[in-house]
Design a protein around this motif. Sequence first.
Motif, PDB file in Angstrom:
ATOM      1  N   GLN A   1      17.484   9.612  14.198  1.00 31.01           N
ATOM      2  CA  GLN A   1      17.249   8.546  15.164  1.00 31.01           C
ATOM      3  C   GLN A   1      15.857   8.655  15.759  1.00 31.01           C
ATOM      4  O   GLN A   1      15.371   9.741  16.042  1.00 31.01           O
ATOM      5  N   GLN A   2      15.208   7.522  15.976  1.00 35.25           N
ATOM      6  CA  GLN A   2      13.897   7.551  16.598  1.00 35.25           C
ATOM      7  C   GLN A   2      13.924   6.782  17.904  1.00 35.25           C
ATOM      8  O   GLN A   2      14.277   5.623  17.937  1.00 35.25           O
ATOM      9  N   LYS A   3      13.554   7.481  19.003  1.00 37.09           N
ATOM     10  CA  LYS A   3      13.385   6.737  20.240  1.00 37.09           C
ATOM     11  C   LYS A   3      11.958   6.181  20.284  1.00 37.09           C
ATOM     12  O   LYS A   3      11.168   6.379  19.372  1.00 37.09           O
ATOM     13  N   GLN A   4      11.647   5.461  21.361  1.00 39.64           N
ATOM     14  CA  GLN A   4      10.301   4.909  21.497  1.00 39.64           C
ATOM     15  C   GLN A   4       9.296   6.056  21.644  1.00 39.64           C
ATOM     16  O   GLN A   4       9.400   6.859  22.560  1.00 39.64           O
ATOM     17  N   ILE A   5       8.347   6.142  20.731  1.00 36.77           N
ATOM     18  CA  ILE A   5       7.404   7.253  20.727  1.00 36.77           C
ATOM     19  C   ILE A   5       6.063   6.760  21.265  1.00 36.77           C
ATOM     20  O   ILE A   5       5.617   5.676  20.898  1.00 36.77           O
ATOM     21  N   SER A   6       5.414   7.567  22.090  1.00 38.93           N
ATOM     22  CA  SER A   6       4.144   7.121  22.671  1.00 38.93           C
ATOM     23  C   SER A   6       3.041   7.131  21.615  1.00 38.93           C
ATOM     24  O   SER A   6       3.064   7.913  20.660  1.00 38.93           O
ATOM     25  N   ALA A   7       2.059   6.239  21.830  1.00 41.68           N
ATOM     26  CA  ALA A   7       0.942   6.133  20.880  1.00 41.68           C
ATOM     27  C   ALA A   7       0.198   7.456  20.756  1.00 41.68           C
ATOM     28  O   ALA A   7      -0.292   7.806  19.680  1.00 41.68           O
ATOM     29  N   ALA A   8       0.133   8.215  21.862  1.00 49.42           N
ATOM     30  CA  ALA A   8      -0.591   9.492  21.833  1.00 49.42           C
ATOM     31  C   ALA A   8       0.079  10.475  20.877  1.00 49.42           C
ATOM     32  O   ALA A   8      -0.589  11.197  20.141  1.00 49.42           O
ATOM     33  N   VAL A   9       1.421  10.484  20.885  1.00 51.92           N
ATOM     34  CA  VAL A   9       2.147  11.381  19.967  1.00 51.92           C
ATOM     35  C   VAL A   9       1.896  10.955  18.523  1.00 51.92           C
ATOM     36  O   VAL A   9       1.612  11.783  17.648  1.00 51.92           O
ATOM     37  N   ILE A  10       1.977   9.655  18.277  1.00 56.08           N
ATOM     38  CA  ILE A  10       1.761   9.140  16.916  1.00 56.08           C
ATOM     39  C   ILE A  10       0.373   9.511  16.410  1.00 56.08           C
ATOM     40  O   ILE A  10       0.202   9.870  15.244  1.00 56.08           O
ATOM     41  N   LYS A  11      -0.605   9.435  17.305  1.00 54.02           N
ATOM     42  CA  LYS A  11      -1.972   9.789  16.913  1.00 54.02           C
ATOM     43  C   LYS A  11      -2.076  11.263  16.527  1.00 54.02           C
ATOM     44  O   LYS A  11      -2.914  11.643  15.720  1.00 54.02           O
ATOM     45  N   ARG A  12      -1.214  12.099  17.137  1.00 53.37           N
ATOM     46  CA  ARG A  12      -1.303  13.534  16.834  1.00 53.37           C
ATOM     47  C   ARG A  12      -0.537  13.915  15.565  1.00 53.37           C
ATOM     48  O   ARG A  12      -0.809  14.950  14.970  1.00 53.37           O
TER      49      ARG A  12
END
Lengths: 209, 209
Positions: free
Chosen positions: B2-13
């Motif tokens: 399951q994926q919750k809403q992930i912040s853009a900063a995490v995605i960038k990392r």
Amino acid sequence: MQQKQISAAVIKRLPRYYRYLSELQEENVERISSDELSKRMGVTASQIRQDLNNFGGFGQQGYGYNVEYLKNEIGKILGLDKIHNMIIIGGGNLGKALAGYANFENQGFVIKGIFDCNPELVGRKVRDIKIMSMGVLENFLKENQIAIVVLTIPKDQAVQVAQELYGYGVRAIWNFAHVDLNLPEDAFVENVHLSESLMQLSYRLNSRQ
Amino acid sequence: MQQKQISAAVIKRLPRYYRYLSELQEENVERISSDELSKRMGVTASQIRQDLNNFGGFGQQGYGYNVEYLKNEIGKILGLDKIHNMIIIGGGNLGKALAGYANFENQGFVIKGIFDCNPELVGRKVRDIKIMSMGVLENFLKENQIAIVVLTIPKDQAVQVAQELYGYGVRAIWNFAHVDLNLPEDAFVENVHLSESLMQLSYRLNSRQ
């Protein structure tokens, strides 16, 4: 102008202000309110005011910003009123593409040479920029004031080359190699990791489904 | 998973985790603690645990992370387990450089064609990728499943071309043109503004003095 400690986020936004102000100047707009600028840039007017207040403001209440003045002031903050000599290390496709992009020069970034360890490339030119051997790099750096080195070499060579560059006194590297350079803190490294940028797109395509 | 809403900063990392895990795998490291990984990556172990907890954790307390498993899971989150077909619009230096970079293909990003309005370029090839006329773009998009379009054209054409692409159903653009595309919200645009990256370096050189 006095400068206090500015956050990295503000610094990252400054080139975008500079770009929009340059466009306004091309359209012969002399003056713009923070409201109009905010609509155009898709950010809030309060964000614009806050960002610019870091550098003392530049606007008069109810009178807006003078486009040319503000553009020039932001340009000075970004160091665009100076010439920055650069060299490119890595004469492959990407290095040649960057060398071929004359627009950098209009902003004061002048490419003085390209270096590569491949003897077949040495002696060739991109525009009027010579490709030289890595053997003459140290001397070239001694004899020319090079502010920024662009690294467009494979990642397995980049760390060592960056350390050599640091030893030769280079303190600013524009790094396209897909690796962290881990230089001492007084060196500035700006990374352009193209694959990682592309992965942001595939993440968003993937998480949409 | 399951994926919750992930912040853009995490995605960038995430791509950086993927890169370090790929390197560890090349070094035949099978297992790594968050402490070791944190030293290697120069971030805190708690940052790593927090970031990965967004996706359910992947680690067992006191036992560390399985390198291959974690790499593959992050790869799946980033969509790297799928093939993404791309085309490049703009067969100039930068477009050709990107087309020449075969590493994208190893990560599932396959360049299917290059498009340019210059008749002198049409018919040429970069590696085995054909440069085609802009006139056949719409049909090409209809007949091929293209997930991502790379824009390497001058800024004065980019906005209009992007709008046409949106009209043809394209929803992901990797934009190298030095302009904001302002597409509707269901389009993903990842900008690579090279001049703005370079200005970060000149700012830092300039503010040091």
